[in-house]
Design a protein around this motif. Sequence first.
Motif, PDB file in Angstrom:
ATOM      1  N   ALA A 126       0.810  -1.212   0.000  1.00 38.68           N
ATOM      2  CA  ALA A 126       0.000   0.000   0.000  1.00 38.68           C
ATOM      3  C   ALA A 126       0.845   1.263   0.000  1.00 38.68           C
ATOM      4  N   THR A 127       2.100   1.153   0.449  1.00 41.01           N
ATOM      5  CA  THR A 127       2.931   2.346   0.617  1.00 41.01           C
ATOM      6  C   THR A 127       3.405   2.953  -0.702  1.00 41.01           C
ATOM      7  N   PRO A 128       3.957   2.144  -1.638  1.00 42.96           N
ATOM      8  CA  PRO A 128       4.498   2.766  -2.850  1.00 42.96           C
ATOM      9  C   PRO A 128       3.405   3.405  -3.694  1.00 42.96           C
ATOM     10  N   ALA A 129       3.773   4.476  -4.377  1.00 41.05           N
ATOM     11  CA  ALA A 129       2.848   5.087  -5.317  1.00 41.05           C
ATOM     12  C   ALA A 129       2.705   4.170  -6.521  1.00 41.05           C
ATOM     13  N   SER A 130       1.522   4.197  -7.123  1.00 41.75           N
ATOM     14  CA  SER A 130       1.321   3.394  -8.325  1.00 41.75           C
ATOM     15  C   SER A 130       2.203   3.928  -9.448  1.00 41.75           C
ATOM     16  N   GLY A 131       2.399   3.075 -10.462  1.00 45.85           N
ATOM     17  CA  GLY A 131       3.240   3.500 -11.570  1.00 45.85           C
ATOM     18  C   GLY A 131       2.701   4.731 -12.258  1.00 45.85           C
ATOM     19  N   ASP A 132       1.373   4.775 -12.454  1.00 46.88           N
ATOM     20  CA  ASP A 132       0.769   5.934 -13.105  1.00 46.88           C
ATOM     21  C   ASP A 132       0.914   7.190 -12.255  1.00 46.88           C
ATOM     22  N   GLU A 133       0.721   7.042 -10.955  1.00 50.66           N
ATOM     23  CA  GLU A 133       0.835   8.194 -10.047  1.00 50.66           C
ATOM     24  C   GLU A 133       2.247   8.760 -10.045  1.00 50.66           C
ATOM     25  N   GLN A 134       3.217   7.866  -9.918  1.00 54.30           N
ATOM     26  CA  GLN A 134       4.616   8.308  -9.894  1.00 54.30           C
ATOM     27  C   GLN A 134       5.003   8.951 -11.220  1.00 54.30           C
ATOM     28  N   ASP A 149       9.302  24.345 -18.997  1.00 53.52           N
ATOM     29  CA  ASP A 149       8.035  24.637 -19.660  1.00 53.52           C
ATOM     30  C   ASP A 149       6.988  24.913 -18.577  1.00 53.52           C
ATOM     31  N   TYR A 150       7.023  26.140 -18.039  1.00 52.34           N
ATOM     32  CA  TYR A 150       6.185  26.467 -16.890  1.00 52.34           C
ATOM     33  C   TYR A 150       4.699  26.498 -17.242  1.00 52.34           C
ATOM     34  N   ASP A 151       4.386  26.913 -18.468  1.00 63.07           N
ATOM     35  CA  ASP A 151       2.981  26.958 -18.874  1.00 63.07           C
ATOM     36  C   ASP A 151       2.373  25.559 -18.907  1.00 63.07           C
ATOM     37  N   ALA A 152       3.141  24.579 -19.339  1.00 64.92           N
ATOM     38  CA  ALA A 152       2.637  23.204 -19.376  1.00 64.92           C
ATOM     39  C   ALA A 152       2.631  22.569 -17.989  1.00 64.92           C
ATOM     40  N   ALA A 153       3.541  23.012 -17.111  1.00 68.60           N
ATOM     41  CA  ALA A 153       3.644  22.424 -15.772  1.00 68.60           C
ATOM     42  C   ALA A 153       2.427  22.770 -14.919  1.00 68.60           C
ATOM     43  N   ILE A 154       1.841  23.947 -15.118  1.00 69.71           N
ATOM     44  CA  ILE A 154       0.697  24.363 -14.292  1.00 69.71           C
ATOM     45  C   ILE A 154      -0.475  23.391 -14.423  1.00 69.71           C
ATOM     46  N   PRO A 155      -0.975  23.103 -15.622  1.00 70.94           N
ATOM     47  CA  PRO A 155      -2.068  22.123 -15.715  1.00 70.94           C
ATOM     48  C   PRO A 155      -1.644  20.712 -15.324  1.00 70.94           C
ATOM     49  N   ALA A 156      -0.360  20.383 -15.496  1.00 71.88           N
ATOM     50  CA  ALA A 156       0.116  19.045 -15.126  1.00 71.88           C
ATOM     51  C   ALA A 156      -0.013  18.828 -13.616  1.00 71.88           C
ATOM     52  N   PHE A 157       0.407  19.812 -12.821  1.00 69.81           N
ATOM     53  CA  PHE A 157       0.270  19.689 -11.372  1.00 69.81           C
ATOM     54  C   PHE A 157      -1.201  19.721 -10.956  1.00 69.81           C
ATOM     55  N   THR A 162      -5.948  16.523  -8.832  1.00 71.24           N
ATOM     56  CA  THR A 162      -7.309  16.038  -9.055  1.00 71.24           C
ATOM     57  C   THR A 162      -7.355  14.514  -9.162  1.00 71.24           C
ATOM     58  N   GLN A 163      -6.391  13.937  -9.857  1.00 74.91           N
ATOM     59  CA  GLN A 163      -6.399  12.497 -10.098  1.00 74.91           C
ATOM     60  C   GLN A 163      -5.922  11.687  -8.894  1.00 74.91           C
ATOM     61  N   TYR A 164      -5.020  12.257  -8.097  1.00 77.22           N
ATOM     62  CA  TYR A 164      -4.442  11.502  -6.975  1.00 77.22           C
ATOM     63  C   TYR A 164      -4.533  12.322  -5.681  1.00 77.22           C
ATOM     64  N   PRO A 165      -5.743  12.605  -5.214  1.00 73.04           N
ATOM     65  CA  PRO A 165      -5.904  13.481  -4.038  1.00 73.04           C
ATOM     66  C   PRO A 165      -5.335  12.907  -2.753  1.00 73.04           C
ATOM     67  N   GLN A 166      -5.132  11.575  -2.681  1.00 75.59           N
ATOM     68  CA  GLN A 166      -4.591  10.942  -1.478  1.00 75.59           C
ATOM     69  C   GLN A 166      -3.081  10.719  -1.565  1.00 75.59           C
ATOM     70  N   SER A 167      -2.466  11.138  -2.630  1.00 73.38           N
ATOM     71  CA  SER A 167      -1.034  10.897  -2.810  1.00 73.38           C
ATOM     72  C   SER A 167      -0.212  11.675  -1.785  1.00 73.38           C
ATOM     73  N   THR A 168       0.900  11.082  -1.390  1.00 76.15           N
ATOM     74  CA  THR A 168       1.814  11.778  -0.478  1.00 76.15           C
ATOM     75  C   THR A 168       2.504  12.952  -1.166  1.00 76.15           C
ATOM     76  N   TYR A 169       2.403  13.009  -2.500  1.00 73.20           N
ATOM     77  CA  TYR A 169       3.015  14.105  -3.247  1.00 73.20           C
ATOM     78  C   TYR A 169       2.105  15.324  -3.376  1.00 73.20           C
ATOM     79  N   ASN A 172       3.404  18.732  -2.084  1.00 74.62           N
ATOM     80  CA  ASN A 172       4.441  19.241  -2.980  1.00 74.62           C
ATOM     81  C   ASN A 172       3.832  19.786  -4.263  1.00 74.62           C
ATOM     82  N   ALA A 173       2.814  19.094  -4.774  1.00 69.22           N
ATOM     83  CA  ALA A 173       2.170  19.544  -6.003  1.00 69.22           C
ATOM     84  C   ALA A 173       1.491  20.893  -5.798  1.00 69.22           C
ATOM     85  N   HIS A 174       0.829  21.078  -4.652  1.00 66.26           N
ATOM     86  CA  HIS A 174       0.223  22.378  -4.351  1.00 66.26           C
ATOM     87  C   HIS A 174       1.298  23.467  -4.296  1.00 66.26           C
TER      88      HIS A 174
END
Length: 254
Positions: A126-134, A149-157, A162-169, A172-174
């Motif tokens: 349960a501890t490791p992040a999934s491959g897609d999440e990582q 590429d800061y313009d592309a990084a904003i929607p990526a974060f 949105t996709q991984y609200p329970q992630s330990t990351y 950092n993403a916020h």
Amino acid sequence: MTCKLAAISMAAVLSTSSWAQAPVMNVGSSGTVNDRLAELERAFSARSQAQIDQQRQFNAMQQEVSELRGLLEEQSYRLEQVIERQRALLMAQQDAAEKPQKAASAAAQSGGEKETAQPRQGKASATPASGDEQAAYDNAVNLVLQDKDYDAAIPAFARFITQYPQSTYVPNAHYWLGQLLFTQKRFDQAKAQFARVVEAYQSSNKRADSLLKLGMIAKEQGDKGQARQYFDQVLKEYGNTGAARLAQENLNGL
């Protein structure tokens, strides 16, 4: 009579010579003033341009320092994650290795009944992040640190949160999202991201920098009282840190 005429002529010549020289001196004096004014204007323009260049260099250095600090913190965080995963994996393997022995001992004590050992689901699964999440998080970070590429990084974060609200990351993403918005001077949007880290993730290693950024946003928006409160909070809660030193520098500049 001849001597008198000579004297009168000489006096007239001297008088005419003196009268003719006066305008030349005035013109020369006026030209010197104009030259000096022009020289002062050139010096002022050069100084103004130098100050603009220095400010641009300072802003670029600030961005680079922020990115380097983010990279260092990211590497430290990932190292901690790897160590934790290894610890959990070793514990799970140890439990799996001990279970058949315990089962055999229990069977012997109960009259020799055989018991089949079943694999145990340890914490490591349960501890490791999934491959897609990582991969999603790594992609967003690389858009900042590698591709710039800061313009592309904003929607990526934003998608990652949105996709991984329970992630330990997520903290950092916020923070990264707030930093990117701050760089673009989208202060209200950046404020929401930093405030999320401060309020919802008390133990995050991004909280001190998020408080600092909230103070800097308040300062940029002209709210010196609010800025002072944030900077004081950084000093109170995170003394002897890089964030605290920057908070003190900003306080000195208010």
